[in-house]
Enzyme design. Structure first.
Site, PDB file in Angstrom:
ATOM      1  N   GLU A 106      36.501 -61.503 -90.481  1.00  0.00           N
ATOM      2  CA  GLU A 106      37.308 -62.459 -91.262  1.00  0.00           C
ATOM      3  C   GLU A 106      38.422 -63.067 -90.405  1.00  0.00           C
ATOM      4  O   GLU A 106      38.727 -64.258 -90.498  1.00  0.00           O
ATOM      5  CB  GLU A 106      37.882 -61.765 -92.501  1.00  0.00           C
ATOM      6  CG  GLU A 106      36.793 -61.417 -93.510  1.00  0.00           C
ATOM      7  CD  GLU A 106      37.316 -60.612 -94.682  1.00  0.00           C
ATOM      8  OE1 GLU A 106      37.810 -59.490 -94.453  1.00  0.00           O
ATOM      9  OE2 GLU A 106      37.239 -61.102 -95.825  1.00  0.00           O
TER      10      GLU A 106
ATOM     11  N   GLU B 253      31.480 -54.577 -96.154  1.00  0.00           N
ATOM     12  CA  GLU B 253      32.282 -54.042 -97.261  1.00  0.00           C
ATOM     13  C   GLU B 253      31.464 -53.469 -98.415  1.00  0.00           C
ATOM     14  O   GLU B 253      31.864 -52.490 -99.035  1.00  0.00           O
ATOM     15  CB  GLU B 253      33.239 -55.124 -97.805  1.00  0.00           C
ATOM     16  CG  GLU B 253      34.436 -55.407 -96.917  1.00  0.00           C
ATOM     17  CD  GLU B 253      34.168 -56.433 -95.820  1.00  0.00           C
ATOM     18  OE1 GLU B 253      33.000 -56.756 -95.556  1.00  0.00           O
ATOM     19  OE2 GLU B 253      35.155 -56.912 -95.228  1.00  0.00           O
TER      20      GLU B 253
ATOM     21  N   ALA C 250      39.579 -53.875 -91.751  1.00  0.00           N
ATOM     22  CA  ALA C 250      40.856 -53.406 -92.287  1.00  0.00           C
ATOM     23  C   ALA C 250      40.867 -51.888 -92.162  1.00  0.00           C
ATOM     24  O   ALA C 250      39.806 -51.252 -92.145  1.00  0.00           O
ATOM     25  CB  ALA C 250      40.972 -53.820 -93.743  1.00  0.00           C
TER      26      ALA C 250
ATOM     27  N   GLY D   1      37.325 -57.126 -92.012  1.00  0.00           N
ATOM     28  CA  GLY D   1      38.529 -57.911 -91.721  1.00  0.00           C
ATOM     29  C   GLY D   1      38.544 -58.455 -90.291  1.00  0.00           C
ATOM     30  O   GLY D   1      39.205 -59.458 -90.020  1.00  0.00           O
TER      31      GLY D   1
HETATM   32  N1  COA Z   1      39.463 -48.317 -90.531  1.00  0.00           N
HETATM   33  C1  COA Z   1      40.058 -47.188 -90.086  1.00  0.00           C
HETATM   34  N2  COA Z   1      39.635 -46.520 -88.994  1.00  0.00           N
HETATM   35  C2  COA Z   1      38.587 -47.014 -88.325  1.00  0.00           C
HETATM   36  C3  COA Z   1      37.920 -48.192 -88.736  1.00  0.00           C
HETATM   37  C4  COA Z   1      38.416 -48.857 -89.890  1.00  0.00           C
HETATM   38  N3  COA Z   1      37.867 -49.989 -90.335  1.00  0.00           N
HETATM   39  N4  COA Z   1      36.899 -48.435 -87.874  1.00  0.00           N
HETATM   40  C5  COA Z   1      36.927 -47.445 -86.964  1.00  0.00           C
HETATM   41  N5  COA Z   1      37.944 -46.589 -87.230  1.00  0.00           N
HETATM   42  C6  COA Z   1      38.333 -45.388 -86.486  1.00  0.00           C
HETATM   43  C7  COA Z   1      37.411 -44.216 -86.785  1.00  0.00           C
HETATM   44  O1  COA Z   1      37.805 -43.575 -87.983  1.00  0.00           O
HETATM   45  C8  COA Z   1      37.636 -43.354 -85.557  1.00  0.00           C
HETATM   46  O2  COA Z   1      38.872 -42.699 -85.680  1.00  0.00           O
HETATM   47  P1  COA Z   1      39.006 -41.133 -85.240  1.00  0.00           P
HETATM   48  O3  COA Z   1      38.618 -41.118 -83.793  1.00  0.00           O
HETATM   49  O4  COA Z   1      40.446 -40.815 -85.493  1.00  0.00           O
HETATM   50  O5  COA Z   1      38.033 -40.408 -86.093  1.00  0.00           O
HETATM   51  C9  COA Z   1      37.793 -44.395 -84.446  1.00  0.00           C
HETATM   52  O6  COA Z   1      38.170 -45.601 -85.096  1.00  0.00           O
HETATM   53  C10 COA Z   1      36.506 -44.644 -83.670  1.00  0.00           C
HETATM   54  O7  COA Z   1      35.494 -45.011 -84.589  1.00  0.00           O
HETATM   55  P2  COA Z   1      34.085 -44.263 -84.706  1.00  0.00           P
HETATM   56  O8  COA Z   1      33.544 -44.483 -86.079  1.00  0.00           O
HETATM   57  O9  COA Z   1      34.199 -42.845 -84.252  1.00  0.00           O
HETATM   58  O10 COA Z   1      33.229 -45.084 -83.618  1.00  0.00           O
HETATM   59  P3  COA Z   1      31.658 -45.273 -83.600  1.00  0.00           P
HETATM   60  O11 COA Z   1      31.343 -45.869 -82.273  1.00  0.00           O
HETATM   61  O12 COA Z   1      30.951 -44.033 -83.985  1.00  0.00           O
HETATM   62  O13 COA Z   1      31.348 -46.364 -84.742  1.00  0.00           O
HETATM   63  C11 COA Z   1      31.734 -48.398 -85.995  1.00  0.00           C
HETATM   64  C12 COA Z   1      31.840 -47.683 -84.630  1.00  0.00           C
HETATM   65  C13 COA Z   1      32.448 -49.747 -85.845  1.00  0.00           C
HETATM   66  C14 COA Z   1      30.257 -48.612 -86.350  1.00  0.00           C
HETATM   67  C15 COA Z   1      32.418 -47.543 -87.092  1.00  0.00           C
HETATM   68  O14 COA Z   1      33.724 -47.180 -86.629  1.00  0.00           O
HETATM   69  C16 COA Z   1      32.572 -48.218 -88.420  1.00  0.00           C
HETATM   70  O15 COA Z   1      31.598 -48.346 -89.159  1.00  0.00           O
HETATM   71  N6  COA Z   1      33.822 -48.625 -88.781  1.00  0.00           N
HETATM   72  C17 COA Z   1      34.124 -49.184 -90.069  1.00  0.00           C
HETATM   73  C18 COA Z   1      33.607 -50.611 -90.183  1.00  0.00           C
HETATM   74  C19 COA Z   1      33.894 -51.180 -91.556  1.00  0.00           C
HETATM   75  O16 COA Z   1      33.349 -50.732 -92.554  1.00  0.00           O
HETATM   76  N7  COA Z   1      34.771 -52.162 -91.608  1.00  0.00           N
HETATM   77  C20 COA Z   1      35.126 -52.830 -92.821  1.00  0.00           C
HETATM   78  C21 COA Z   1      36.341 -52.226 -93.406  1.00  0.00           C
HETATM   79  S1  COA Z   1      36.792 -53.005 -94.939  1.00  0.00           S
END
Ligand code: COA
Length: 260
Positions: free
Chosen positions: A115, A135, A66, A112
């Site tokens: 999910e 989460e 999400a 999400g």
């Molecule tokens: N919500 C909002 N933005 C998200 C996102 C999320 N769940 N997951 C990734 N993004 C965005 C990042 O903020 C970034 O945006 P920006 O370029 O404007 O800063 C872009 O997507 C790329 O992500 P980034 O984190 O730079 O890539 P990465 O390769 O370094 O890491 C992940 C990849 C998937 C490990 C990391 O993005 C992550 O941990 N995301 C969240 C996962 C999560 O906790 N999901 C559950 C949410 S309830």
């Protein structure tokens, strides 16, 4: 409805739905969820759609969760509403869609995103996919059905471990514990998902819809799944497709189903 965050294409009676926010790793924001709800509702009722292939744009992510930026200042009531609306309009709607839904997991399927994949009927993952429910590392728990669907798919032990450690697992590990059905090379992902959908397309559509209702009821504590099966079984006898299926068998030919 105009779609800005998803790609919607019907080809050969299969709806190809692609989550399309690649710059944000296809994170699910409110507008995107509304578009998904609309597309699922269309597919559920349109006779020309016989199945859905759900995937994420780009090579990196199916859906990375999400959109965290949208709920960072929410209170308990807003959090509850977020989960309830999402569950009803998208996640439950997908699980209860009368057309088969196959998730093609092309990269990160987190929070999400996992999910969403778990609400689909069948999951195919590319070998580079990474799956998890992270989460608790944000001070939350899964809210789009993840605690329930993961437990149903893999059992309590694996579900507890994945949810409370917030670990990401590989596609191969996901297959080992029953979280995905198949793991294939990234280049073969769509073809494998389509192969499954095209096979289902040869079967009787109303029987497939009844099977979805009956299998879903197996893990629904609010209904008696055996009773649901009896009803759905009976309903099949009133269909033209049942008559066609039996006639084709007796006449040693391939059936031509009409979904009636
Ligand atoms: N919500 C909002 N933005 C998200 C996102 C999320 N769940 N997951 C990734 N993004 C965005 C990042 O903020 C970034 O945006 P920006 O370029 O404007 O800063 C872009 O997507 C790329 O992500 P980034 O984190 O730079 O890539 P990465 O390769 O370094 O890491 C992940 C990849 C998937 C490990 C990391 O993005 C992550 O941990 N995301 C969240 C996962 C999560 O906790 N999901 C559950 C949410 S309830």
């Amino acid at each position: 409805m105009t779609y800005n965050h998803i790609i919607f294409e019907v080809k050969d009676q299969i709806l190809h739905l692609t989550i399309n926010r690649e710059q944000k790793l296809n994170a699910l924001n409110k507008a995107l969820l509304a578009e998904l709800a609309d597309a699922i509702s269309f597919a559920s009722t349109n006779a020309d759609v016989r199945g859905i292939l759900l995937t994420g744009a780009g090579e990196k992510a199916f859906v990375a969760g999400a959109d965290i930026s949208e709920f960072s200042s929410f209170n308990a009531e807003q959090g509850e509403n977020l989960a309830q609306n999402g569950q009803t309009t998208v996640f439950d709607a997908l699980e209860n869609c009368p057309k088969p839904v196959v998730a093609a997991i092309n990269g990160f399927a987190l929070g999400g995103g996992l999910e969403l994949a778990m609400a689909c009927h069948i999951r195919v993952a590319s070998v580079n996919a990474r799956l998890g429910l992270p989460e608790v590392s944000l001070g939350l728990i899964p809210g789009y059905g993840g605690t329930q669907r993961l437990t149903r798919l893999v059992g309590k032990g694996h579900a507890f471990e994945l949810i409370v450690t917030a670990d990401m697992i590989s596609a191969e590990r996901a297959k080992e514990i029953g979280l995905v059905n198949h793991v294939v090379a990234a280049a073969d992902l769509s073809a494998k998902a389509l192969e499954i959908l095209n096979k289902i397309k040869l079967r009787a559509p109303l029987a497939v819809a009844s099977a979805i209702v009956a299998v879903n009821s197996a893990l629904d504590s609010k209904v008696n799944g055996f009773e649901v099966e009896v009803k759905e079984f009976g309903k099949c006898f009133n269909t033209s497709d049942f008559k066609e299926g039996v006639s084709a068998f007796l006449e040693k030919r391939k059936p031509v189903f009409t979904g009636k």
